[in-house]
Design a protein around this motif. Structure first.
Motif, PDB file in Angstrom:
ATOM      1  N   THR A   1       0.806 -61.662  -5.965  1.00  0.00           N
ATOM      2  CA  THR A   1       1.467 -61.512  -4.655  1.00  0.00           C
ATOM      3  C   THR A   1       2.993 -61.487  -4.789  1.00  0.00           C
ATOM      4  OG1 THR A   1       1.492 -63.908  -4.283  1.00  0.00           O
ATOM      5  CG2 THR A   1      -0.419 -62.680  -3.474  1.00  0.00           C
TER       6      THR A   1
ATOM      7  N   ASN B   1      -4.905 -61.603   0.428  1.00  0.00           N
ATOM      8  CA  ASN B   1      -6.313 -61.833   0.744  1.00  0.00           C
ATOM      9  C   ASN B   1      -7.151 -62.013  -0.521  1.00  0.00           C
ATOM     10  OD1 ASN B   1      -5.843 -61.683   3.490  1.00  0.00           O
ATOM     11  ND2 ASN B   1      -6.295 -59.490   3.604  1.00  0.00           N
TER      12      ASN B   1
ATOM     13  N   THR C   1      -0.402 -57.875   1.976  1.00  0.00           N
ATOM     14  CA  THR C   1      -1.546 -58.457   2.686  1.00  0.00           C
ATOM     15  C   THR C   1      -2.818 -58.353   1.854  1.00  0.00           C
ATOM     16  OG1 THR C   1      -0.553 -57.901   4.829  1.00  0.00           O
ATOM     17  CG2 THR C   1      -2.922 -58.340   4.795  1.00  0.00           C
ATOM     18  N   MET C   2      -3.038 -57.183   1.262  1.00  0.00           N
ATOM     19  CA  MET C   2      -4.239 -56.973   0.448  1.00  0.00           C
ATOM     20  C   MET C   2      -4.314 -57.976  -0.706  1.00  0.00           C
ATOM     21  SD  MET C   2      -4.224 -52.802   0.237  1.00  0.00           S
ATOM     22  CE  MET C   2      -5.348 -52.811  -1.141  1.00  0.00           C
TER      23      MET C   2
ATOM     24  N   ASP D   1      -0.167 -51.642   2.690  1.00  0.00           N
ATOM     25  CA  ASP D   1       0.254 -53.041   2.787  1.00  0.00           C
ATOM     26  C   ASP D   1      -0.305 -53.833   1.600  1.00  0.00           C
ATOM     27  OD1 ASP D   1       1.138 -55.515   3.506  1.00  0.00           O
ATOM     28  OD2 ASP D   1       0.147 -55.564   5.468  1.00  0.00           O
ATOM     29  N   PHE D   2       0.311 -53.651   0.439  1.00  0.00           N
ATOM     30  CA  PHE D   2      -0.143 -54.330  -0.770  1.00  0.00           C
ATOM     31  C   PHE D   2      -0.017 -55.850  -0.640  1.00  0.00           C
ATOM     32  CE2 PHE D   2       0.982 -50.105  -2.487  1.00  0.00           C
ATOM     33  CZ  PHE D   2      -0.197 -49.811  -3.147  1.00  0.00           C
TER      34      PHE D   2
END
Length: 334
Positions: free
Chosen positions: A171, A319, A315-316, A312-313
């Protein structure tokens, strides 16, 4: 525009002279097919003269050298098949970007990605591949030595490669910019390979240039790259098709390269880059074809970069990380 004084006038003149001599000499030794490799090497030397890549200073020179070698080998493997190649390119470009992105905002990965793109667009097979690898090895040694000489006395301690690998965070900005770069440039290379026209590296370079951490920064560059490419096309036509006689075009190109060293803003740099790229492409295109090809490929590259930026890396990956941590907690409880 950068500050102009007597010192910068002569410093930039000396720099341009050194670049011209170095590229000409290396092209004569290793062939014109490797001239762009040396352009990328010179970019690396100039960037790493001032920029620390954030890796332990004892390991950094070796890392730089190995990345030069790695880029040549990975490129050759990727050339065997375009669809297998996209996976090789994804892994290779991600690795290069990640390793050199201890501080993503410094963009220390740019020279090696440029070399990767340049070599991909100038295929070397058989004997030419061995010459390419010798060229890359020498470029890597020179860059590594310059880096070591310049940064050997720095007291600040940086992580070793082992520590960098252990501290991977999917992230982090470092991981995300590496993923964006790998995805965008790999797709660009695939498009270029399938289309099969000359100078498809213009797509990949546009993607590389527009790939930023923030989507807004990509949008801003998108606007500037399109508008100022058009202005550059107009400047090229006026200068090289109307005003400057053909016998003076070489001198004019050198003069424009010199002026470019004083330009600071991205949008104004695009004018000079466009003129230079079109001028260099005259060996393979007529002026009309060069202009049409340049504009179309730049637009394709810019649209691709914007499309990748919209994913949207963050958020992905957040998650994915949460799911992994939740699963790990569950397993520990059990």
């Amino acid at each position: 525009m950068k500050k102009i004084n007597v010192k910068t006038i002569f410093k930039n003149l000396f720099m341009i002279a050194c670049i011209i001599v170095a590229v000409s000499l290396c092209s004569a030794i290793f062939g014109s097919n490797n001239s762009l490799t040396w352009v990328g090497t010179i970019v690396a030397v100039m960037l790493y003269w001032d920029l620390n890549i954030g890796i332990n200073k004892k390991q950094a020179p070796l890392v730089i050298f190995l990345l030069f070698i790695f880029s040549g080998i990975a490129n050759r493997i990727a050339e065997f098949n375009p669809f297998i190649g996209i996976f090789i390119n994804l892994i290779s470009i991600f690795s290069i970007t990640y390793i050199l992105s201890a501080k993503p905002e410094y963009k220390a990965y740019i020279p090696l990605i440029l070399i990767y793109i340049f070599d991909q667009s100038n295929v070397a097979v058989g004997h030419d591949f061995y010459v390419r690898m010798i060229s890359l090895a020498l470029g890597g040694i020179i860059t590594a030595c310059v880096y070591y000489f310049r940064h050997r006395k720095i007291e600040e301690e940086f992580k070793t490669m082992k520590e960098h690998i252990k501290s991977i965070d999917i992230t982090s900005p470092r991981f995300i910019i590496s993923l964006k770069m790998a995805l965008g440039v790999s797709i660009a290379i695939l498009i270029g390979t399938l289309v099969g026209v000359q100078r498809t590296m213009w797509i990949s370079i546009s993607v590389m240039s527009l790939t930023q951490l923030e989507e807004e920064a990509t949008k801003e560059r998108f606007k500037h790259r399109i508008i100022y490419t058009i202005i550059g096309v107009i400047a090229f036509v006026l200068l090289f098709q109307v005003l400057i006689p053909e016998k003076y075009e070489g001198l004019a190109s050198i003069a424009l390269s010199y002026i470019y060293t004083f330009i600071e803003s991205y949008k104004h740099k695009m004018i000079f880059i466009t003129v230079s790229a079109l001028s260099a492409s005259m060996v393979v295109f007529d002026p009309t074809t060069a202009i049409e090809t340049r504009v179309i490929l730049i637009i394709v590259g810019c649209l691709l970069a914007v499309a990748v930026s919209k994913v949207d890396f963050q958020t992905m990956l957040n998650n994915i990380k949460k799911k992994y941590q939740k699963r790990e907690c569950t397993e520990n409880i059990e």
